[in-house]
Scaffold this motif. Sequence first.
Motif, PDB file in Angstrom:
ATOM      1  N   CYS A  48       0.846  -1.196   0.000  1.00 13.53           N
ATOM      2  CA  CYS A  48       0.000   0.000   0.000  1.00 13.53           C
ATOM      3  C   CYS A  48       0.880   1.243   0.000  1.00 13.53           C
ATOM      4  N   VAL A  61     -10.650   2.024   4.474  1.00 13.55           N
ATOM      5  CA  VAL A  61     -10.507   1.579   3.089  1.00 13.55           C
ATOM      6  C   VAL A  61     -10.245   2.824   2.253  1.00 13.55           C
ATOM      7  N   ASP A  64      -8.325   0.692  -3.356  1.00  8.91           N
ATOM      8  CA  ASP A  64      -8.271  -0.768  -3.231  1.00  8.91           C
ATOM      9  C   ASP A  64      -7.508  -1.223  -1.992  1.00  8.91           C
ATOM     10  N   SER A  65      -7.034  -0.291  -1.177  1.00  6.35           N
ATOM     11  CA  SER A  65      -6.238  -0.632  -0.001  1.00  6.35           C
ATOM     12  C   SER A  65      -7.098  -0.701   1.259  1.00  6.35           C
ATOM     13  N   VAL A  66      -6.965  -1.814   1.981  1.00  7.45           N
ATOM     14  CA  VAL A  66      -7.674  -2.001   3.246  1.00  7.45           C
ATOM     15  C   VAL A  66      -6.646  -1.900   4.369  1.00  7.45           C
ATOM     16  N   CYS A  94      -2.012  -3.811   5.942  1.00  9.34           N
ATOM     17  CA  CYS A  94      -2.629  -3.261   4.740  1.00  9.34           C
ATOM     18  C   CYS A  94      -2.493  -4.256   3.595  1.00  9.34           C
ATOM     19  N   PRO A  96      -4.703  -5.362  -0.508  1.00  7.19           N
ATOM     20  CA  PRO A  96      -5.884  -5.207  -1.356  1.00  7.19           C
ATOM     21  C   PRO A  96      -7.051  -5.999  -0.778  1.00  7.19           C
ATOM     22  N   ARG A  97      -8.257  -5.633  -1.152  1.00  2.00           N
ATOM     23  CA  ARG A  97      -9.454  -6.356  -0.708  1.00  2.00           C
ATOM     24  C   ARG A  97      -9.326  -7.839  -1.039  1.00  2.00           C
ATOM     25  N   ASN A  98      -9.862  -8.662  -0.164  1.00  2.00           N
ATOM     26  CA  ASN A  98      -9.915 -10.117  -0.368  1.00  2.00           C
ATOM     27  C   ASN A  98      -8.547 -10.751  -0.593  1.00  2.00           C
ATOM     28  N   TYR A 101      -3.005  -9.522   4.227  1.00  2.00           N
ATOM     29  CA  TYR A 101      -2.463  -8.217   4.571  1.00  2.00           C
ATOM     30  C   TYR A 101      -0.997  -8.348   4.950  1.00  2.00           C
TER      31      TYR A 101
END
Length: 172
Positions: A48, A61, A64-66, A94, A96-98, A101
């Motif tokens: 990220c 969020v 596209d970064s969680v 951090c 991307p979704r799904n 991390y």
Amino acid sequence: MRVKWVTGVLAAVCAAALLPGTAAGAAGDVRDVEWRDSRYAVPPVGGCPAQEVPFADGAAVVGDSVYRFTPREHVRYADVTGEGVEDALLFLDCGPRNSEYSTALVGMTTAPDGSPRPLGTVVNPEVWTTVPTGVVVRNELISVGLESWDTGRTWTEHYRWAASAAAFVRVG
């Protein structure tokens, strides 16, 4: 007239204390920042990029970064820059979704007005299966425990703030 002035001053003080990312006490006190519930710039974490992140209850969020605060670690406070004031060390996840991390340890401080300001990423492992697991700071030397989930191996790396580079550097 005096009542209006006092009321105005009190309203300004109360409003400043409630603004996200600002100190409620002495200006610049890093312990007064609501790290889990503020908006501030975050240095790179995993894949990220460095960007402004609006944390709410320890998560956010952005595109596209969680982001999230690592559940097993707490914010640590220590003078890591040698300036005589405490800084904050945050364990952040951090990705991307799904997906999986990555976890990094980032250094934060506050500006004179109390607003959060990033120092930089202390340690940001290259693969998500290597994670920082703890930190100890003594005499501005940051010792970070790391664990490889792939091998079960653990080790310690040491970092210092390098003012000339305005970054954390690995030592030893």
